[in-house]
Design a protein around this motif. Structure first.
Motif, PDB file in Angstrom:
ATOM      1  N   GLN A  36       0.839  -1.206   0.000  1.00  0.00           N
ATOM      2  CA  GLN A  36       0.000   0.000   0.000  1.00  0.00           C
ATOM      3  C   GLN A  36       0.874   1.256   0.000  1.00  0.00           C
ATOM      4  N   LYS A  37       0.691   2.074  -1.018  1.00  0.00           N
ATOM      5  CA  LYS A  37       1.531   3.265  -1.185  1.00  0.00           C
ATOM      6  C   LYS A  37       1.494   4.141   0.068  1.00  0.00           C
ATOM      7  N   ASN A  38       2.637   4.666   0.474  1.00  0.00           N
ATOM      8  CA  ASN A  38       2.791   5.543   1.644  1.00  0.00           C
ATOM      9  C   ASN A  38       2.606   4.846   2.990  1.00  0.00           C
ATOM     10  N   HIS A  39       2.454   3.524   2.994  1.00  0.00           N
ATOM     11  CA  HIS A  39       2.383   2.781   4.252  1.00  0.00           C
ATOM     12  C   HIS A  39       3.820   2.524   4.719  1.00  0.00           C
ATOM     13  N   PRO A  40       4.099   2.662   6.026  1.00  0.00           N
ATOM     14  CA  PRO A  40       5.489   2.469   6.479  1.00  0.00           C
ATOM     15  C   PRO A  40       6.093   1.128   6.053  1.00  0.00           C
ATOM     16  N   SER A  42       5.462  -0.484   3.362  1.00  0.00           N
ATOM     17  CA  SER A  42       5.755  -0.379   1.937  1.00  0.00           C
ATOM     18  C   SER A  42       6.987   0.496   1.701  1.00  0.00           C
ATOM     19  N   ILE A  43       7.128   1.546   2.501  1.00  0.00           N
ATOM     20  CA  ILE A  43       8.293   2.433   2.383  1.00  0.00           C
ATOM     21  C   ILE A  43       9.565   1.641   2.683  1.00  0.00           C
ATOM     22  N   LEU A  44       9.525   0.836   3.745  1.00  0.00           N
ATOM     23  CA  LEU A  44      10.684   0.018   4.108  1.00  0.00           C
ATOM     24  C   LEU A  44      10.957  -1.048   3.040  1.00  0.00           C
ATOM     25  N   ARG A  45       9.897  -1.706   2.578  1.00  0.00           N
ATOM     26  CA  ARG A  45      10.041  -2.716   1.513  1.00  0.00           C
ATOM     27  C   ARG A  45      10.744  -2.105   0.305  1.00  0.00           C
ATOM     28  N   GLN A  46      10.310  -0.913  -0.076  1.00  0.00           N
ATOM     29  CA  GLN A  46      10.893  -0.257  -1.244  1.00  0.00           C
ATOM     30  C   GLN A  46      12.360   0.114  -1.016  1.00  0.00           C
ATOM     31  N   LYS A  47      12.691   0.518   0.224  1.00  0.00           N
ATOM     32  CA  LYS A  47      14.095   0.848   0.542  1.00  0.00           C
ATOM     33  C   LYS A  47      14.981  -0.375   0.368  1.00  0.00           C
ATOM     34  N   ILE A  48      14.476  -1.526   0.786  1.00  0.00           N
ATOM     35  CA  ILE A  48      15.252  -2.765   0.675  1.00  0.00           C
ATOM     36  C   ILE A  48      15.423  -3.150  -0.794  1.00  0.00           C
ATOM     37  N   SER A 296      -1.641   9.199   7.206  1.00  0.00           N
ATOM     38  CA  SER A 296      -1.248  10.440   6.538  1.00  0.00           C
ATOM     39  C   SER A 296       0.118  10.942   6.990  1.00  0.00           C
ATOM     40  N   GLN A 297       0.686  10.299   8.027  1.00  0.00           N
ATOM     41  CA  GLN A 297       1.988  10.769   8.512  1.00  0.00           C
ATOM     42  C   GLN A 297       3.169  10.300   7.669  1.00  0.00           C
ATOM     43  N   PHE A 298       2.936   9.338   6.769  1.00  0.00           N
ATOM     44  CA  PHE A 298       4.063   8.731   6.052  1.00  0.00           C
ATOM     45  C   PHE A 298       4.015   8.995   4.559  1.00  0.00           C
ATOM     46  N   LYS A 299       5.204   9.131   3.994  1.00  0.00           N
ATOM     47  CA  LYS A 299       5.309   9.450   2.581  1.00  0.00           C
ATOM     48  C   LYS A 299       6.315   8.518   1.931  1.00  0.00           C
TER      49      LYS A 299
END
Ligand code: PHE
Length: 402
Positions: A36-40, A42-48, A296-299
């Protein structure tokens, strides 16, 4: 007969005496919060993924790791256990530890369940990302659904040793006996190189997430599917935190998957624990929040610290009961609490147990901490749920509430 069937992941499976999946768990399948876009998560998954894409480029600048992140969580016991050499009586197979649909199917308990098949399909470097399911205790860091990233990298002799070995007949393999740090079939030098590549890769990943200053240590451990095996721990505010498991893939797995000419490493890490540290998220249930005050806190693309919206008060109720004479598993009780209480249960802990001196009967007392993430619960709301838990426990677990 008229056995009930369960529909999930596009399949229909008849219940049997192994079925222990609950409707509440079924509700989580397909939520895909890790995508899910902008979900923490997902953000971490994308960083990896970005780390692997940018550090491992093929000769045309294309990524060399392929990413599998929509594999179905419904797997067979062959995938989850047998293909990974997990013995028939290994504790991780227990009904009290996994969610079984029937005797042969379960919700994967680790992403490693897909390893053998992907190797068999001809892949040498890949990531597997998805939701995994385990029956466990209830507290701020445990939830029956969580997410893992697993990776595999296989090498040919030339990939590992370059041209140094040329055609002088050296190989990745030897035939000796299994030692502390080498499988019987492996060449010790080759194993050392695989270990170095694995540890370099994982330290690079850890530094890219936590910064260059992070302290770490490797500890030796055991997995049925790797040898040797290690755990990586990082120093987080003075405490050693285990972040992942890894090792040199058991050669018989590679052999069976048609990759007997290769040697390789594998690792698996959990996303939630890392995300809680990186984003300062205090409770694992928050990842499932649909509240915009959280989301809404995460981007996408940035790691920022979570600011608690507000802390609603806790409500604490105890439940004591006599255990049945036959076997009782605390995880059965935890699941029941989850089914009825849902996410308003913050923690369940065994606070007292004793055996009656005359009758020999055992009694357990559990403390249930209720807290809603988004509002204040009234005592009446909590009492209604608490009595429902008492009623259900005596009806389905054979306990006698005191
Ligand atoms: N599957 C292991 C776990 O869930 C992690 C792991 C993956 C360890 C691959 C070694 C190799 O704990």
């Amino acid at each position: 007969g008229d056995r009930k069937t369960i529909e999930l992941c596009g399949r229909k499976i008849s219940e049997d005496d192994w079925t222990n999946i609950t409707p509440r768990i079924l509700d989580h399948i397909g939520r895909n919060i890790y995508l899910q876009k902008n979900h923490p998560l997902s953000i971490l998954r994308q960083k990896i993924i970005d780390y692997f894409y940018s550090n491992y480029l093929g000769h045309r600048g294309t990524p060399v790791f392929s990413v599998y992140e929509t594999l179905s969580p419904l797997v067979t016991t062959v995938q989850n256990f047998d293909s990974l050499l997990i013995e028939k009586d290994h504790p991780s197979r227990r009904k009290s530890d996994c969610y079984y649909i029937d005797r042969d199917h379960l919700l994967r308990a680790h992403m490693t369940a897909h390893q053998a098949e992907l190797i068999k399909s001809g892949l040498d470097r890949f990531l597997m990302i998805g939701d995994v399911y385990r029956r466990d205790e209830i507290d701020a860091t445990h939830y029956p659904v969580f997410h893992q990233v697993d990776a595999v990298r296989l090498f040919t002799g030339t990939e590992l040793h370059g041209d140094r070995w040329g055609s002088n007949g050296k190989s990745l393999f030897g035939n000796g006996t299994r030692t502390h740090d080498c499988q019987e079939c492996h060449d010790e030098m080759s194993v050392k190189l695989v270990e170095m590549d694995l540890k370099t890769c994982l330290m690079g990943l850890t530094r890219s997430l936590f910064g260059k200053g992070i302290s770490h240590r490797w500890t030796e451990t055991y997995f049925p599917f790797t040898h040797p095996s290690w755990e990586l721990e990082i120093d987080f505010n003075g405490e050693w935190m285990e972040v992942l498991g890894c090792g040199v893939v058991e050669q018989s797995i590679l052999k069976k998957a048609g990759a007997s000419d290769r040697i390789g490493w594998a690792f698996g890490l959990g996303l939630e624990r890392l995300a809680m540290l990186l984003f300062n998220i205090p409770d694992i249930r928050l990842f499932w929040s649909k509240d915009s005050g959280f989301l809404s806190q995460f981007k996408e693309g940035t790691i920022t610290k979570y600011k608690p919206i507000s802390q609603f008060p806790q409500c604490i109720n105890d439940i004591s009961f006599w255990l049945p004479n036959d076997k009782f598993s605390a995880n059965d009780f935890y699941d029941l609490v989850r089914v009825i209480g849902g996410d308003i249960v913050e923690q369940v802990s065994l606070v007292d147990e004793f055996t009656h001196p005359k009758s020999g009967k055992k009694s357990h007392c559990y403390r249930i901490v209720y807290r809603h993430m988004e509002k204040t619960l009234t005592q009446e709301e909590v009492n209604a749920i608490h009595s429902k838990i008492e009623k259900n426990a005596s009806e389905t677990l054979g306990v006698i509430v005191r």
